[in-house]
Motif scaffolding. Structure first.
Motif, PDB file in Angstrom:
ATOM      1  N   LEU A 231       0.834  -1.201   0.000  1.00 33.68           N
ATOM      2  CA  LEU A 231       0.000   0.000   0.000  1.00 33.68           C
ATOM      3  C   LEU A 231       0.869   1.251   0.000  1.00 33.68           C
ATOM      4  O   LEU A 231       1.907   1.295   0.638  1.00 33.68           O
ATOM      5  CB  LEU A 231      -0.923   0.025   1.224  1.00 33.68           C
ATOM      6  CG  LEU A 231      -1.949  -1.089   1.334  1.00 33.68           C
ATOM      7  CD1 LEU A 231      -2.963  -0.744   2.425  1.00 33.68           C
ATOM      8  CD2 LEU A 231      -2.658  -1.327   0.019  1.00 33.68           C
ATOM      9  N   GLN A 232       0.405   2.276  -0.710  1.00 35.88           N
ATOM     10  CA  GLN A 232       1.154   3.523  -0.779  1.00 35.88           C
ATOM     11  C   GLN A 232       0.497   4.580   0.095  1.00 35.88           C
ATOM     12  O   GLN A 232      -0.679   4.482   0.431  1.00 35.88           O
ATOM     13  CB  GLN A 232       1.205   4.020  -2.225  1.00 35.88           C
ATOM     14  CG  GLN A 232       1.746   2.974  -3.194  1.00 35.88           C
ATOM     15  CD  GLN A 232       2.051   3.584  -4.543  1.00 35.88           C
ATOM     16  OE1 GLN A 232       3.036   4.289  -4.720  1.00 35.88           O
ATOM     17  NE2 GLN A 232       1.179   3.321  -5.509  1.00 35.88           N
ATOM     18  N   THR A 233       1.279   5.581   0.456  1.00 34.79           N
ATOM     19  CA  THR A 233       0.751   6.601   1.358  1.00 34.79           C
ATOM     20  C   THR A 233       0.111   7.768   0.610  1.00 34.79           C
ATOM     21  O   THR A 233      -0.530   8.602   1.218  1.00 34.79           O
ATOM     22  CB  THR A 233       1.859   7.156   2.267  1.00 34.79           C
ATOM     23  OG1 THR A 233       2.907   7.642   1.428  1.00 34.79           O
ATOM     24  CG2 THR A 233       2.399   6.083   3.180  1.00 34.79           C
ATOM     25  N   ILE A 238      -2.003  -0.025  -6.399  1.00 36.57           N
ATOM     26  CA  ILE A 238      -1.306  -1.032  -5.606  1.00 36.57           C
ATOM     27  C   ILE A 238      -0.268  -1.655  -6.537  1.00 36.57           C
ATOM     28  O   ILE A 238      -0.622  -2.443  -7.406  1.00 36.57           O
ATOM     29  CB  ILE A 238      -2.299  -2.087  -5.073  1.00 36.57           C
ATOM     30  CG1 ILE A 238      -3.311  -1.399  -4.143  1.00 36.57           C
ATOM     31  CG2 ILE A 238      -1.568  -3.220  -4.360  1.00 36.57           C
ATOM     32  CD1 ILE A 238      -4.435  -2.283  -3.663  1.00 36.57           C
ATOM     33  N   PRO A 239       0.987  -1.250  -6.401  1.00 31.72           N
ATOM     34  CA  PRO A 239       1.978  -1.597  -7.424  1.00 31.72           C
ATOM     35  C   PRO A 239       2.395  -3.072  -7.430  1.00 31.72           C
ATOM     36  O   PRO A 239       2.873  -3.555  -8.445  1.00 31.72           O
ATOM     37  CB  PRO A 239       3.172  -0.706  -7.117  1.00 31.72           C
ATOM     38  CG  PRO A 239       2.928  -0.107  -5.788  1.00 31.72           C
ATOM     39  CD  PRO A 239       1.533  -0.371  -5.373  1.00 31.72           C
ATOM     40  N   SER A 240       2.222  -3.787  -6.327  1.00 30.93           N
ATOM     41  CA  SER A 240       2.701  -5.164  -6.351  1.00 30.93           C
ATOM     42  C   SER A 240       1.797  -6.049  -5.499  1.00 30.93           C
ATOM     43  O   SER A 240       1.179  -5.594  -4.544  1.00 30.93           O
ATOM     44  CB  SER A 240       4.131  -5.228  -5.799  1.00 30.93           C
ATOM     45  OG  SER A 240       4.125  -4.839  -4.443  1.00 30.93           O
ATOM     46  N   TRP A 241       1.690  -7.311  -5.892  1.00 35.08           N
ATOM     47  CA  TRP A 241       0.938  -8.275  -5.106  1.00 35.08           C
ATOM     48  C   TRP A 241       1.509  -9.641  -5.403  1.00 35.08           C
ATOM     49  O   TRP A 241       2.287  -9.793  -6.345  1.00 35.08           O
ATOM     50  CB  TRP A 241      -0.556  -8.223  -5.457  1.00 35.08           C
ATOM     51  CG  TRP A 241      -0.825  -8.526  -6.893  1.00 35.08           C
ATOM     52  CD1 TRP A 241      -1.072  -9.737  -7.467  1.00 35.08           C
ATOM     53  CD2 TRP A 241      -0.850  -7.578  -7.975  1.00 35.08           C
ATOM     54  NE1 TRP A 241      -1.248  -9.620  -8.815  1.00 35.08           N
ATOM     55  CE2 TRP A 241      -1.113  -8.314  -9.157  1.00 35.08           C
ATOM     56  CE3 TRP A 241      -0.677  -6.191  -8.050  1.00 35.08           C
ATOM     57  CZ2 TRP A 241      -1.219  -7.693 -10.399  1.00 35.08           C
ATOM     58  CZ3 TRP A 241      -0.782  -5.591  -9.292  1.00 35.08           C
ATOM     59  CH2 TRP A 241      -1.044  -6.336 -10.450  1.00 35.08           C
ATOM     60  N   THR A 242       1.165 -10.628  -4.588  1.00 32.89           N
ATOM     61  CA  THR A 242       1.673 -11.974  -4.829  1.00 32.89           C
ATOM     62  C   THR A 242       0.499 -12.936  -4.839  1.00 32.89           C
ATOM     63  O   THR A 242      -0.650 -12.530  -4.673  1.00 32.89           O
ATOM     64  CB  THR A 242       2.636 -12.399  -3.705  1.00 32.89           C
ATOM     65  OG1 THR A 242       1.969 -12.226  -2.460  1.00 32.89           O
ATOM     66  CG2 THR A 242       3.902 -11.586  -3.713  1.00 32.89           C
ATOM     67  N   ARG A 243       0.802 -14.202  -5.029  1.00 32.29           N
ATOM     68  CA  ARG A 243      -0.226 -15.234  -4.871  1.00 32.29           C
ATOM     69  C   ARG A 243       0.276 -16.217  -3.847  1.00 32.29           C
ATOM     70  O   ARG A 243       1.462 -16.533  -3.804  1.00 32.29           O
ATOM     71  CB  ARG A 243      -0.476 -15.949  -6.198  1.00 32.29           C
ATOM     72  CG  ARG A 243      -1.249 -15.109  -7.178  1.00 32.29           C
ATOM     73  CD  ARG A 243      -1.569 -15.861  -8.450  1.00 32.29           C
ATOM     74  NE  ARG A 243      -2.413 -15.041  -9.300  1.00 32.29           N
ATOM     75  CZ  ARG A 243      -3.736 -14.972  -9.170  1.00 32.29           C
ATOM     76  NH1 ARG A 243      -4.357 -15.700  -8.243  1.00 32.29           N
ATOM     77  NH2 ARG A 243      -4.442 -14.200  -9.964  1.00 32.29           N
ATOM     78  N   VAL A 274      -8.312  -1.357  -5.196  1.00 40.91           N
ATOM     79  CA  VAL A 274      -8.091  -2.618  -5.910  1.00 40.91           C
ATOM     80  C   VAL A 274      -8.728  -2.555  -7.300  1.00 40.91           C
ATOM     81  O   VAL A 274      -9.944  -2.349  -7.413  1.00 40.91           O
ATOM     82  CB  VAL A 274      -8.708  -3.796  -5.125  1.00 40.91           C
ATOM     83  CG1 VAL A 274      -8.444  -5.103  -5.854  1.00 40.91           C
ATOM     84  CG2 VAL A 274      -8.160  -3.848  -3.710  1.00 40.91           C
ATOM     85  N   ASP A 275      -7.912  -2.713  -8.342  1.00 44.77           N
ATOM     86  CA  ASP A 275      -8.489  -2.730  -9.686  1.00 44.77           C
ATOM     87  C   ASP A 275      -7.700  -3.639 -10.623  1.00 44.77           C
ATOM     88  O   ASP A 275      -7.847  -3.580 -11.822  1.00 44.77           O
ATOM     89  CB  ASP A 275      -8.556  -1.308 -10.265  1.00 44.77           C
ATOM     90  CG  ASP A 275      -7.178  -0.685 -10.414  1.00 44.77           C
ATOM     91  OD1 ASP A 275      -6.183  -1.344 -10.051  1.00 44.77           O
ATOM     92  OD2 ASP A 275      -7.092   0.453 -10.906  1.00 44.77           O
ATOM     93  N   PHE A 276      -6.888  -4.505 -10.044  1.00 44.18           N
ATOM     94  CA  PHE A 276      -5.968  -5.267 -10.899  1.00 44.18           C
ATOM     95  C   PHE A 276      -6.379  -6.726 -11.077  1.00 44.18           C
ATOM     96  O   PHE A 276      -5.682  -7.485 -11.719  1.00 44.18           O
ATOM     97  CB  PHE A 276      -4.549  -5.188 -10.305  1.00 44.18           C
ATOM     98  CG  PHE A 276      -4.476  -5.606  -8.866  1.00 44.18           C
ATOM     99  CD1 PHE A 276      -4.403  -6.952  -8.529  1.00 44.18           C
ATOM    100  CD2 PHE A 276      -4.517  -4.657  -7.847  1.00 44.18           C
ATOM    101  CE1 PHE A 276      -4.357  -7.329  -7.202  1.00 44.18           C
ATOM    102  CE2 PHE A 276      -4.465  -5.044  -6.527  1.00 44.18           C
ATOM    103  CZ  PHE A 276      -4.392  -6.384  -6.187  1.00 44.18           C
TER     104      PHE A 276
END
Lengths: 400, 544
Positions: A231-233, A238-243, A274-276
């Motif tokens: 999360l950014q301030t 949201i630039p990165s996520w994992t599984r 969230v839009d990815f």
């Protein structure tokens, strides 16, 4: 046939010995000299918004690293290997002990050195030489001996022009996103939700937004997982996520807003939209998130801007509880909040504008990701001479 | 190693230093150098013991000189002088300890160079304790142990000899040394880190307690008194407001669990000229209450936060509002203090933030009983980082036995009727950083918080200031018990004070901002388009 490119050690390309900055900053000073710290150098840029300020007497002892503009800065401790060029704006500032100051000689430009230092081969070179006993630390000796490829000047300038164009595009995308955020915050303010409600038009926020809404289990074996670091301030993206395998944690779908609820992340404003994901896909997040979802008929982006609104954030922070240093706010306490009822038509207009902006931002973000990948792939090829820039002289002329 | 013949530079500086502050800083630096490998916890006893010895001796010499002057004025013959000068009553009657010849600093510093310095010091401590029963068992006799580096010890004695405590200022030795003692206590607390919190509360927090409670006269009690900082501040407060001679208007009662800390407290009180009752020994306040019959007018305390293993007796008469849980002594401390409050007694307590909202193990019910019993007068949320020794955020509880107009101790005029009300103050944004890790409350902050309390309570000091009480959004609010009930008896001030009023951007400004941002956005689009073209051109030029 390409000419053979000679590598020379970095220390032969500087006008002054490479050194690091202020070792003991001493006590905090209001009227002193700002210094750049490791945390201020990120993604090729220097964040000048919150520097440490040291007394003039202390700074005086480190005059050798006082910035004049045009130096290349390299981080040496912690997140090692971040590189940025000092702009004119921070002329007269100094740097911390954990940052090396590289002053290019007349033989080479700061841009070239920046490219080299941030390229994969150089990063790998540093990484191989890290001292990781306590905290990752890079020795100046190893910085000084870094081999720097030195193709002819015109080729170097041509490579800088190519890569510079990619970087500029990424930078302008970032500025567009920043401007959108500010603009939509103004639009949100126009709706009146940020103001103290007065009697008649007062409604509970839960008339517009659900806090921690229920969702079924994710279908995927390894659903999307978003952690706090993602999360950014100051940005919705949201630039990165994992599984990973599903564990407990709040569930969300596209259009939801994730808001940190724990010290110091809440105070710092860690929030994301969230839009990815695929439509209908369910993701999981850190247990320290509160999920906000706009009710049917309410623009989904409204939840995001509520979570960024200063009055709401103050309310959430005031309602944090806990006996240890880790204070948190519950979804129930956060939702115990009322707002002025917004005008329906205005709300719809806000929805149209924010949804257009958010999809544009999303496309810009994926464009930037591609540009960055392209840059990182091209750079080592161009620097080593395996790939050439055609009619290099011409490009440089165009560029100048 | 450099030769040790020359005195260290820091020590030389001592001769030129003039203000107490300078003396303190230089002395600390020099003393810290001599610490060697000893840990701060142990070294503290050495240094503070020596400072105390020097104080006792300086005060004695001061009194002796004064006495000589008095005697001369009275026309006492020279040959009879000595007889009077060695009369113990002439000293003890003036709150000055009698110091036998062998324990006077002049003889100590002379013998330290020639004889066994450790032995000299231990004997001096012994001699003073023998001559002054009130100091029995208080002074440290630790200087002649095998593990003490005698060379460093002699240097430390030298260092303290050279410091001009008596002073060029018009301050008596007692004040200067008292300040040095306190300064060293604070620095040792920092050096010890986490454990230092046991004996030291930051002075701005203590001052806040004192300014709110205004302990002008009566009995002051601290059941977890540490090194006695609360008492010293209380005495200072009286001195500042009523004058030096009124110090004895309060009597001081304390208890401390840790033996070493108890000694420090005894010395601290003596050095500040405060007669206090810290009991004959240290002891556990819960298991072995040293002041069972005390009814105090003021209780001030910073008990250890969230203590897990404590001497819990379920049938203890002190648990009037509910038996505190085994896993946390916070509510045991609060109830112990309430049990010690006399008629119109008030208490100020520093506790961990969790105490304001915890619901575990019956703590919520105890808090409810305290609120329903109308014992809580005021809650203050403190800013972070006030305590260097712990990261746990802290708050202040102010308890009052009597919130009626006649309930303010020592005040004849009627105060405000605050029965069934609680004042909430959110001070989290206050204070300023003195360095990167430590925050202090400024003079203005203390004034604002204490002033708000006094305005709310309607005490004489507020009437003098002429400021009526009013809720200030984002800072303070007075809530009735019904409101507190609605909040589930959670006492976190943030919930009651609301948000600070922000300057509302007028519609005009927002509209202007929107048009500016829109303009910028369109420019960025153009730039983005142009850059898109540039990227195409540049990438097109790459070939093998």
């Amino acid at each position: 046939m390409p000419e053979r490119i000679h590598d020379v050690p970095l220390e032969s390309l500087v006008s002054e010995k490479i050194s690091y900055g202020v070792v003991q900053p001493g006590t905090l000073e209001v009227d002193g000299v700002p210094i750049v710290r490791v945390k201020d150098v990120r993604g090729g840029k220097i964040d000048t918004s919150d520097p440490l300020v040291v007394s003039r007497d202390v700074e005086e002892k480190y005059a050798r690293t006082r910035l004049r503009g045009g130096e290349v800065l390299l981080t040496l401790v912690g997140s090692v290997g971040e590189v940025a060029v000092a702009s004119e704006e921070i002329c007269g500032w100094n740097v911390a002990r954990a940052i090396a100051v590289v002053r290019p000689s007349s033989e080479v430009t700061a841009q070239w050195l920046r490219l080299i230092l941030s390229s994969d081969p150089a990063q790998q070179y540093f990484h191989d030489r890290l001292n990781t006993t306590v905290q990752a630390t890079l020795n100046l000796k190893d910085v000084r001996t870094l081999p720097v490829p030195m193709p002819p000047r015109r080729e170097r300038d041509a490579v800088c022009a190519v890569v510079g164009a990619l970087d500029d595009k990424i930078a302008v995308n970032e500025r567009i996103a920043a401007t959108y955020e500010q603009l939509l915050q103004c639009r949100f303010a126009e709706l009146g939700l940020g103001d103290e409600p007065d009697g008649e038009s007062e409604i509970p926020i839960t008339d517009l937004i659900a806090f921690g809404p229920k969702l079924g289990k994710p279908a995927a074996a390894e659903p999307v997982y978003v952690d706090m670091a993602a999360l950014q301030t100051n940005r919705a993206g949201i630039p990165s996520w994992t599984r990973r395998e599903p564990k407990s944690g709040p569930r969300f779908v596209n259009g939801d807003t994730l808001m940190a609820r724990i010290t110091p992340c809440l105070e710092n404003g860690k929030t994301g939209y969230v839009d990815f994901m695929e439509d209908g896909e369910i993701g999981l997040g850190s247990t320290e998130f509160i999920v906000l979802r706009s009710l049917p008929g309410v623009p989904s982006e409204l939840s995001y801007f509520l979570a960024r609104d200063s009055r709401f954030r103050e309310h959430a922070i005031r309602n944090m509880v806990g006996s240890s240093g880790r204070q948190r706010v519950s979804a129930a306490d956060a939702s115990n909040y009322s707002v002025r009822s917004p005008d329906a038509e205005q709300l719809a207009a806000f929805g149209r504008e924010s949804s257009a902006a958010f999809s544009h931002m999303k496309s810009l973000e994926s464009e930037s990701r591609t540009l960055a990948a392209l840059r990182d792939t091209l750079l080592p090829q161009l620097m080593s001479g395996r790939l050439r820039v055609k009619d290099a002289e011409k490009i440089v002329e165009d560029h100048v | 190693m450099p030769p040790r013949k020359k005195k260290p530079a820091d020590q030389a500086e001592l001769f030129t230093a003039s203000t107490t502050k300078e003396i303190q800083a230089i002395l600390w630096k020099a003393a810290d150098k001599l610490r060697g490998s000893m840990d701060a916890n142990q070294y503290k006893e050495f240094v503070l013991g020596l400072i105390f010895l020097k104080y006792v001796s300086d005060a004695f010499e001061e009194r002796r000189e004064q006495l000589a002057k008095e005697l001369a004025e009275e026309g006492i013959a020279e040959d009879r002088l000595e007889e009077f000068l060695e009369d113990q009553d002439e000293y003890t009657g003036h709150h000055v300890f009698w110091v036998p010849e062998s324990a006077r600093w002049s003889s100590i510093s002379a013998n330290a160079k020639t004889g066994n310095v450790g032995e000299v010091l231990d004997q001096a401590m012994d001699a003073i304790m023998k001559a002054n029963p009130s100091l029995t068992g208080v002074l440290p006799k630790i200087f002649n142990k095998d593990n003490v580096d005698k060379k460093r010890l002699a240097e430390l004695v030298d260092l303290i000899t050279d410091a001009r405590f008596g002073g060029s200022d018009d301050k008596p030795a007692q004040d200067v040394l008292g300040e040095v003692y306190e300064y060293f206590l604070g620095n040792f607390a920092r050096a010890e880190g986490k454990r230092g919190g046991e004996f030291y509360t930051p002075s701005s927090v203590v001052r806040l307690l004192v300014e709110v409670l205004e302990p002008y006269e009566g009995r002051v009690y601290d059941p977890a008194c540490g090194s006695g900082g609360m008492f010293v501040q209380a005495a200072k407060f009286i001195e500042a407001h009523r004058g030096r001679l009124h110090k004895s208007d309060i009597s001081v009662y304390g208890q401390e669990l840790n033996e070493r800390t108890w000694r420090l407290a005894k010395m601290n009180l003596a050095i500040h000229g405060i007669d206090g009752n810290l009991a004959a020994r240290w002891g556990d306040t819960f298991a072995d209450d040293k002041h069972p019959d005390l009814k105090a007018d003021y209780v001030m305390a910073n008990p250890p936060f969230n203590i897990k293993d404590w001497a819990r007796n379920e049938s203890d008469a002190r648990w009037k509002y509910g038996v505190p849980p085994r896993g946390n002594a916070n509510y045991a401390w609060l109830q112990h203090m309430i049990s010690k409050l006399g008629e119109r007694g008030t208490a100020g307590v520093v506790l961990a933030n969790g105490s304001m909202s915890s619901q575990q193990s019956g703590e919520g019910e105890i808090r409810q009983a305290l609120v329903d019993g109308d014992m809580v007068a005021c809650m203050v949320a403190l800013p972070a980082q006030l305590f260097r020794t712990t990261a746990i955020p802290a708050c202040l509880w102010f308890l009052a036995k009597d919130k009626s107009p006649g309930g303010v101790k020592g005040q004849k005029a009627a105060a405000a009727d605050r029965r069934g009300e609680i004042l909430f103050i959110d001070a989290r944004d206050m204070g300023e950083m003195v360095d990167r890790t430590e925050r202090v409350l400024t003079e203005a902050d203390l004034k604002k918080i204490a002033g708000t309390y006094h305005a709310w309570r309607g005490t004489t000091s507020a009437k003098d200031a002429g400021e009526p009480y009013a809720d200030v959004p984002g800072f303070c609010a007075s809530a009735d018990l019904k409101t507190v009930q609605e909040h589930g008896y959670v006492l976190t001030p943030g919930r009651y004070v609301g948000a600070a009023e922000t300057e509302e951007e007028d519609a005009e400004a927002v509209a202007e901002k929107i048009s500016r941002l829109t303009g910028e956005l369109y420019e960025l689009f153009d730039k983005s388009d142009a850059l898109g073209k540039t990227v195409r051109t540049q990438l097109g030029r790459i070939g093998a």
